[in-house]
Design a protein around this motif. Structure first.
Motif, PDB file in Angstrom:
ATOM      1  N   UNK A  35       0.667  -1.158  -0.125  1.00  0.00           N
ATOM      2  CA  UNK A  35      -0.013  -0.131   0.234  1.00  0.00           C
ATOM      3  C   UNK A  35       0.811   1.257  -0.033  1.00  0.00           C
ATOM      4  N   UNK A  36       1.894   1.491   0.860  1.00  0.00           N
ATOM      5  CA  UNK A  36       2.585   2.728   1.015  1.00  0.00           C
ATOM      6  C   UNK A  36       3.553   2.749  -0.442  1.00  0.00           C
ATOM      7  N   UNK A  37       3.998   1.761  -0.879  1.00  0.00           N
ATOM      8  CA  UNK A  37       4.843   1.783  -2.197  1.00  0.00           C
ATOM      9  C   UNK A  37       4.064   2.096  -3.356  1.00  0.00           C
ATOM     10  N   UNK A  38       2.776   1.527  -3.619  1.00  0.00           N
ATOM     11  CA  UNK A  38       1.967   2.155  -4.489  1.00  0.00           C
ATOM     12  C   UNK A  38       1.396   3.637  -4.437  1.00  0.00           C
ATOM     13  N   UNK A  39       1.169   3.847  -3.108  1.00  0.00           N
ATOM     14  CA  UNK A  39       0.855   5.425  -2.650  1.00  0.00           C
ATOM     15  C   UNK A  39       1.841   6.344  -2.945  1.00  0.00           C
ATOM     16  N   UNK A  40       3.046   5.720  -2.934  1.00  0.00           N
ATOM     17  CA  UNK A  40       4.382   6.890  -3.374  1.00  0.00           C
ATOM     18  C   UNK A  40       4.102   7.440  -4.761  1.00  0.00           C
ATOM     19  N   UNK A  41       3.363   6.650  -5.689  1.00  0.00           N
ATOM     20  CA  UNK A  41       3.466   7.189  -6.954  1.00  0.00           C
ATOM     21  C   UNK A  41       2.584   8.544  -6.986  1.00  0.00           C
ATOM     22  N   UNK A  42       1.894   9.014  -6.123  1.00  0.00           N
ATOM     23  CA  UNK A  42       1.161  10.153  -6.055  1.00  0.00           C
ATOM     24  C   UNK A  42       2.238  11.350  -5.895  1.00  0.00           C
ATOM     25  N   UNK A  43       3.368  10.955  -5.270  1.00  0.00           N
ATOM     26  CA  UNK A  43       4.527  11.956  -5.457  1.00  0.00           C
ATOM     27  C   UNK A  43       5.262  12.173  -6.593  1.00  0.00           C
ATOM     28  N   UNK A  44       5.098  11.206  -7.626  1.00  0.00           N
ATOM     29  CA  UNK A  44       5.534  11.299  -8.867  1.00  0.00           C
ATOM     30  C   UNK A  44       4.526  11.570 -10.051  1.00  0.00           C
ATOM     31  N   UNK A  45       3.319  12.141  -9.432  1.00  0.00           N
ATOM     32  CA  UNK A  45       2.392  12.561 -10.421  1.00  0.00           C
ATOM     33  C   UNK A  45       2.668  13.508 -11.494  1.00  0.00           C
ATOM     34  N   UNK A  46       3.198  14.643 -11.248  1.00  0.00           N
ATOM     35  CA  UNK A  46       3.665  15.517 -12.186  1.00  0.00           C
ATOM     36  C   UNK A  46       4.582  14.902 -13.314  1.00  0.00           C
ATOM     37  N   UNK A  47       5.673  13.980 -12.541  1.00  0.00           N
ATOM     38  CA  UNK A  47       6.433  13.365 -13.545  1.00  0.00           C
ATOM     39  C   UNK A  47       5.842  12.501 -14.587  1.00  0.00           C
ATOM     40  N   UNK A  48       5.099  11.564 -14.075  1.00  0.00           N
ATOM     41  CA  UNK A  48       4.134  10.667 -14.763  1.00  0.00           C
ATOM     42  C   UNK A  48       3.415  11.477 -15.970  1.00  0.00           C
ATOM     43  N   UNK A  49       2.838  12.670 -15.411  1.00  0.00           N
ATOM     44  CA  UNK A  49       2.206  13.236 -16.553  1.00  0.00           C
ATOM     45  C   UNK A  49       2.942  13.977 -17.766  1.00  0.00           C
ATOM     46  N   UNK A  50       4.318  14.190 -17.199  1.00  0.00           N
ATOM     47  CA  UNK A  50       5.197  14.921 -18.287  1.00  0.00           C
ATOM     48  C   UNK A  50       5.384  13.885 -19.117  1.00  0.00           C
TER      49      UNK A  50
END
Length: 213
Positions: A35-50
């Motif tokens: 759960x926390x590992x998957x949730x950490x993707x929120x911190x990469x949101x701008x990066x993923x969108x780019x």
């Protein structure tokens, strides 16, 4: 007959009330750790969108995407390419996306003749052109065949990106850009699938707009 989680093979009765078998505990611990590992993707949101914007622009312009990984990461890479050649959410034209590890005759021929470290790099040199994108997935970031593929991608002018586990790692350093996820290997791989889906979902509007041009 449905066996309850507290029953074990070869027994006819349930475990005593209030106890938890070792296997159930392992399952719960694994899910809790993911759960926390998957949730950490929120911190990469701008990066993923780019990434999504950049890849979609390249695909609409006629470039292609090449992807590779080993083992479970190969499955994740192939999941990405299948979403692009097929569809992720709603109908649209197909886009060029190739999973290098799925080319079994090429992989075995290259591995036999040049060694396993070359199985992806040689295919990148064969297929990739300037402006294409090469996506490399690895939980360790240390696989020699992916490092060679990154070198080959940059040599031909393709944009090389990686999804890896914790940094620093050699693959993240070898590509043009990387998203590195902290966590145990299995949980990183689970998070990478969510990353792939997030990437595809973010790309879809641009891919559909491009198809209408």
């Amino acid at each position: 007959m449905t066996i309850s989680p507290t029953e074990t093979a070869g027994t006819t009765g349930a475990a005593p009330a209030g106890t938890t078998s070792d296997s159930v505990r392992v399952v719960r611990d694994h899910v809790a750790a993911s759960v926390p590992v998957i949730a950490s993707l929120v911190d990469h949101g701008d990066h993923i969108a780019a990434w999504a914007d950049d890849i979609a622009t390249r695909l609409v312009a006629g470039r292609r995407l090449l992807a590779a990984g080993n083992g479970g990461s190969a499955a994740e890479a192939q999941h990405l390419t299948s979403e692009l050649t097929g569809r992720f959410d709603g109908d649209r034209p197909a886009y060029s996306a190739i999973s290098l590890h799925a080319e079994t005759s090429a992989v075995t021929a290259i591995g036999n003749d040049y060694g396993y470290d070359e199985v992806f790099a040689r295919q990148v040199r064969a297929h990739a052109r300037a402006g294409d994108v090469v996506v490399l997935l690895s939980t360790s970031g240390k696989s020699p065949n992916l490092l060679r593929a990154a070198e080959a991608a940059r040599a031909v002018g393709a944009f090389a990106i990686a999804m890896t586990g914790s940094q620093p790692n050699p693959l993240a350093a070898a590509v043009d850009d990387a998203i590195c996820i902290d966590g145990p290997s299995a949980n990183v791989q689970e998070a990478q699938l969510v990353l792939v889906h997030a990437l595809c979902r973010a790309m879809e509007p641009a891919l559909r707009r491009g198809a209408r041009r």
